[in-house]
Design an enzyme around this catalytic site. Structure first.
Site, short mmCIF file in Angstrom:
data_model
loop_
_atom_site.label_atom_id
_atom_site.label_comp_id
_atom_site.label_asym_id
_atom_site.label_seq_id
_atom_site.Cartn_x
_atom_site.Cartn_y
_atom_site.Cartn_z
N ASP A 124 139.86 9.56 -6.26
CA ASP A 124 139.55 9.01 -7.58
C ASP A 124 140.85 8.82 -8.36
O ASP A 124 141.83 8.33 -7.82
CB ASP A 124 138.55 9.94 -8.29
CG ASP A 124 137.93 9.34 -9.54
OD1 ASP A 124 136.88 8.67 -9.40
OD2 ASP A 124 138.48 9.54 -10.63
N ASP A 249 129.98 6.67 -0.61
CA ASP A 249 130.47 6.36 -1.95
C ASP A 249 130.33 4.86 -2.20
O ASP A 249 131.00 4.06 -1.53
CB ASP A 249 131.93 6.78 -2.09
CG ASP A 249 132.49 6.50 -3.48
OD1 ASP A 249 131.70 6.15 -4.38
OD2 ASP A 249 133.71 6.64 -3.67
N HIS A 278 130.86 10.33 -3.62
CA HIS A 278 132.17 10.08 -4.21
C HIS A 278 133.00 11.36 -4.30
O HIS A 278 134.18 11.37 -3.94
CB HIS A 278 131.98 9.48 -5.61
CG HIS A 278 133.27 9.15 -6.29
ND1 HIS A 278 134.14 8.19 -5.82
CD2 HIS A 278 133.86 9.67 -7.41
CE1 HIS A 278 135.20 8.12 -6.62
NE2 HIS A 278 135.06 9.00 -7.59
#
Length: 298
Positions: A124, A249, A278
């Site tokens: 991320d 994801d 995710h």
């Protein structure tokens, strides 16, 4: 800028995060404001560094299942909270934040600790910040393990991300713990959701979490030139670069294709598909650790 600090009492009931906190103060490069960065530092201090970087809207708690098994292999595991998250200081206004400022803050922190021989572990926003650091100071890094992240340089936003970006900007409620839980396949317990909420006692602490999605450089974002500079370095980065994206994801699934072959260090690496959503640190921490141990050496 006005800076907020989550009271220690907010973290008192977290039972599954037994790590000693460490703090380093940096100065904002624009106005000199002092900012305290929290980080975990486990394992031998003279060992190779494994730098685990979290993203949005999580904090170092995300890596709690991964820190012990990596440190037990004789590696030094360093896990910071980005400014605006976790136990790190939180500038109060959305206008206090920018992508460039976040990179500058973490560069100042890394240089102050003088971390070297680093294997970057990122996901991320940990990748958006961490990979920019690799681009700015590649000699400090020995390798990269990338999951569910990237380094966008324009182009259209994936539909799932565009929906998330709009939600973060406009939704009157922003239940951070439940947002993290929704990004997993297993779902989180009430206690785990509370731990992700802990850094944000009220909405006044959430400026970074709210504004981060708007900084991801899709479309004609101001950060695109800096992204391209970082890519120019990464396209020559020949140290181990292992991709371990997850199969569940909706935003980043298949993202390894953007890296394998473009970054020289991806050649010959045992790229792996992990099982989960995710926030793969919650769904498949063992698989993620196994990937790290293929790159980082004690």
């Amino acid at each position: 800028m006005k800076v907020m600090r989550t009271p220690d009492a907010a973290f008192a009931d977290i039972a599954d995060f037994p790590f000693q906190p460490h703090y380093t103060e940096i100065s904002d490069p624009q106005d000199g404001t002092a900012l305290r960065v929290h980080y975990i530092d486990e394992g031998p201090r003279d060992a190779q560094v494994v730098l685990m970087m979290h993203g949005e809207p999580s904090w170092s708690y995300l890596y709690r299942h991964m820190i012990p098994p990596v440190a037990e292999r004789g590696l030094r595991v360093v896990v910071p909270d980005l400014i605006g998250f976790g136990k790190s200081d939180k500038p109060s206004k959305k206008s206090d934040y920018s992508y460039a400022r976040h990179v500058a803050w973490m560069r100042a922190w890394l240089e102050k600790l003088d971390l070297r021989n680093i294997t970057l572990v990122c996901q991320d926003w940990g990748s958006l910040v961490g990979l920019r650091l690799v681009g700015e100071m590649p000699d400090r890094f020995a390798g990269v393990v990338l999951s569910n992240g990237g380094l966008p340089e324009g182009g259209p936003a994936p539909r799932a991300f565009a929906i998330w970006r709009a939600f973060s900007k406009w939704s009157p409620i922003f239940p951070i713990g439940k947002i993290v839980s929704a990004g997993t396949k297993r779902g989180l317990s009430d206690a785990e959701i509370a731990a992700y909420n802990a850094p944000f006692p009220d909405s006044g602490y959430t400026a970074a979490a709210r504004i981060f999605p708007s900084f991801v450089p899709f479309e004609n974002n101001v950060a695109i030139p800096d992204q391209k500079k970082a890519w120019a370095v990464l396209e020559k980065f020949d140290k181990p670069f292992l991709c371990c994206f997850s199969d569940g994801d909706p935003v980043t699934r298949g993202g390894e294709a953007r890296w394998i072959g473009r970054v020289p260090g991806t050649e010959g690496q045992p790229h792996t598909t992990l099982k989960g959503g995710h926030f793969i640190q919650e769904d498949d921490p063992k698989g993620f650790v196994d990937c790290i141990l293929k790159v980082a050496k004690a």
